[in-house]
Write an enzyme that holds these catalytic residues in place. Structure first.
Site, PDB file in Angstrom:
ATOM      1  N   ARG A   1      11.390   3.374   4.351  1.00  0.00           N
ATOM      2  CA  ARG A   1      10.641   2.483   5.262  1.00  0.00           C
ATOM      3  C   ARG A   1      11.673   1.518   5.814  1.00  0.00           C
ATOM      4  NH1 ARG A   1       5.656  -0.627   5.548  1.00  0.00           N
ATOM      5  NH2 ARG A   1       4.698   1.431   5.516  1.00  0.00           N
TER       6      ARG A   1
ATOM      7  N   LYS B   1      23.900  -8.263   0.947  1.00  0.00           N
ATOM      8  CA  LYS B   1      25.337  -8.574   0.951  1.00  0.00           C
ATOM      9  C   LYS B   1      26.036  -7.929   2.146  1.00  0.00           C
ATOM     10  CE  LYS B   1      25.238  -8.515  -4.075  1.00  0.00           C
ATOM     11  NZ  LYS B   1      25.530  -7.674  -5.220  1.00  0.00           N
TER      12      LYS B   1
ATOM     13  N   ARG C   1       0.807  -1.204   0.000  1.00  0.00           N
ATOM     14  CA  ARG C   1       0.000   0.000   0.000  1.00  0.00           C
ATOM     15  C   ARG C   1       0.851   1.269   0.000  1.00  0.00           C
ATOM     16  NH1 ARG C   1      -4.027  -2.196   2.179  1.00  0.00           N
ATOM     17  NH2 ARG C   1      -2.393  -3.148   3.397  1.00  0.00           N
ATOM     18  N   THR C   2       1.723   1.386   1.003  1.00  0.00           N
ATOM     19  CA  THR C   2       2.465   2.629   1.157  1.00  0.00           C
ATOM     20  C   THR C   2       3.407   2.857  -0.023  1.00  0.00           C
ATOM     21  OG1 THR C   2       2.346   2.351   3.545  1.00  0.00           O
ATOM     22  CG2 THR C   2       3.936   3.945   2.720  1.00  0.00           C
TER      23      THR C   2
END
Lengths: 344, 183
Positions: free
Chosen positions: A115, A93, A65-66
């Protein structure tokens, strides 16, 4: 109107949390979102406002959604967008967050939307990056654009935020949506009630100016807005709940329970919903539900935020746009959790 | 020098009626329904509504009038070194502009950059048959090849002067005032 006060501006600032926003800043975002919403109804859903600007969507946690909401918002404003998902990147990595960000910076983005699972990740980036940072959710800390879109949706239905009784119910402990909403709603004059099982109450929640109750009926009594929070299984490492069935019995929102709220109550959920855990399907899909409005409004609110932040020319002047912390523990204060966690 | 009143309420009202007649004359080959007025925010919007009302009083037929905010189309949007983003206001064009004769309305025509932005914005809404331009005041100093079709008053000014249009709906009274720069 508050939005026209010269003091209200996001130009040159980061958006790390609601904690940094004044009521005038919040009103400016909501008023601008009103104008942005109309663009989504046009045949050509695009304006040239951010032409030539680059926005990086840096998502270290799963999000549909975001991330999509930000991406649509960026495209509707004509920005160039780059998507970064942790699973397909050098993070796997062993690169640290700060190094990943510095490397992205070398490509001169104007805004980085981040995020991350660690609280304080956006603050860390704001200190190492020249680009402006938008916090799209950092751990259990804040998710400011969600609170802004919730406020927009409430204002759209109720005309105002001041004086409304808003009940926020569910997994309060793990919720960054709760924290951002508490800050925003109390700042805009709403009466906020929080409710959840004792094991999921964050310590010090009363300091936010919200009423706390373990009784869902008390929280719902006469409520104008009910905001259900998701039970965040993925963040629960211990035994917080005896069973999901018991949780639904005590804290699930059903039609019968909702009868205690005002007749014109609206029901909100930031998604993704656990149907039959925190919310009954009859309520989620019922006439009270504004859950899908929240999703559409999210695009308009994010367009508003991006537009307002990009103002103030290019890099050279950015220093003058230092974030204004409105309270201790704001942008310039220490991040809410230790930095060590972040460079994982 | 004190501010000079260039147009009073009476003159503004007469200009808007004359412009309504000129719009009908110029577009006499098409039906009134093909016409639609679009005011540019802020002060073009009440002007468009007044001209629409005038056209209705002349023809007896209602005419669409919308509002256009051009902020997101400005060519200087990202050029201000400091300061705030301009406030974005709502655009309200609740009708199709395809194949219509669109009359843009603004208060003051100066550099022409606002009109350039407005034309770009309009074209994102559809393909009008024609776009025409009404301004209450043309003060000169064009920086783009743009020419109005209907003018309330030509007002030669210097760049140091500023032209202030006050309208009942926004400012409480009707008046066009020239302020002389540098006092």
């Amino acid at each position: 109107m508050a939005a026209t006060e010269p003091s209200a501006s996001l130009a040159g600032r980061h958006l790390l949390g609601i904690a940094d926003l004044s009521p005038a800043d919040i009103a400016l975002v909501l008023d601008t979102a009103d104008a942005m919403k109309e663009i989504g109804g046009r045949a050509i859903k695009k304006v040239p406002a951010l032409r030539g600007r680059t926005v990086v969507n840096l998502f270290f946690e799963p999000s549909t959604r975001t991330r999509m909401s930000f991406e649509i918002a960026e495209k509707r404003l004509s920005a160039d967008t780059l998507n970064f998902a942790a699973s397909t990147s050098s993070v796997s990595k062993g690169e640290t967050l700060a190094d990943t960000a510095r490397n992205l910076e070398a490509m001169q983005p104007d805004i980085i939307v981040v995020r991350h699972a660690s609280s304080g990740a956006a603050h860390l980036l704001s200190r190492v990056c020249r680009a402006r940072i938008v916090n799209a959710g950092d751990g259990m800390h804040e998710h400011p654009t969600q609170a802004l879109l919730d406020a927009y949706t409430i204002r759209e239905r109720k005309g105002t935020l001041a004086g409304l009784k808003v009940a926020i119910i569910g997994d309060l402990l793990h919720s960054r949506v709760l924290r951002s909403n508490l800050l925003l709603l109390t700042r805009m004059g709403a009466e906020v009630w929080t409710c959840g099982p004792a094991t999921l109450l964050p310590p010090g929640i009363a300091a936010y100016g919200a009423r706390v109750t373990a009784s869902m009926d008390e929280a719902l009594e006469g409520a104008d807005v009910v905001m259900m929070l998701r039970v965040q299984h993925e963040r629960m490492k211990g035994m917080f709940l005896p069973s999901l069935r018991e949780y639904f019995t005590l804290y699930g929102l059903t039609e019968a329970r909702l009868a205690r709220a005002k007749a014109d109550v609206i029901v909100m959920h930031p998604g993704p919903m656990n149907r039959g855990v925190e919310i009954d399907s009859a309520v989620a899909d019922g006439p009270w539900s504004v859950i899908l409005d929240q999703v559409s409004n999210g695009v308009a609110v994010r367009m508003a935020v991006l537009y307002l932040m990009v103002g103030g020319g290019d890099g050279a002047e950015r220093g003058s746009g230092a974030p204004r912390a409105t309270e201790p523990g704001g942008v310039q204060g220490p991040p809410p959790e230790s930095k060590d966690e972040i460079s994982s | 020098m004190p501010p000079v009143i260039a147009l009073d309420a009476e003159r503004i009202s007469r200009s808007l009626m004359r412009i309504a007649h000129e719009i009908l004359e110029r577009n006499h080959t098409s039906s009134v329904e093909e016409l639609a007025l679009v005011g540019i925010r802020q002060r073009g919007v009440p002007l468009a509504k007044r001209i629409a009302a005038n056209i209705q009083s002349i023809t007896g037929r209602a005419i669409d009038a919308g509002a256009l905010d051009i902020t997101l189309y400005r060519d200087d949007l990202m050029r201000q070194p400091v300061g705030h983003q301009p406030i974005v206001r709502s655009t309200e064009i609740p009708f199709s502009i395809d194949d219509r004769r669109i009359v843009l309305v603004d208060d003051v025509l100066y550099t022409g950059r606002t009109i350039r932005a407005a034309i770009d914005a309009l074209i994102d809404f559809g393909r009008p048959a024609a776009i025409q331009l009404v301004v209450l005041v043309d003060r000169g100093h064009r920086e783009l090849p743009i020419k109005p079709d209907y003018v309330g008053k030509n007002l030669p000014t210097s760049r140091e002067e500023s032209v202030r249009v006050r309208l009942q709906e926004i400012d409480g009274d009707d008046e066009v005032v020239i302020d002389h720069g540098g006092n």
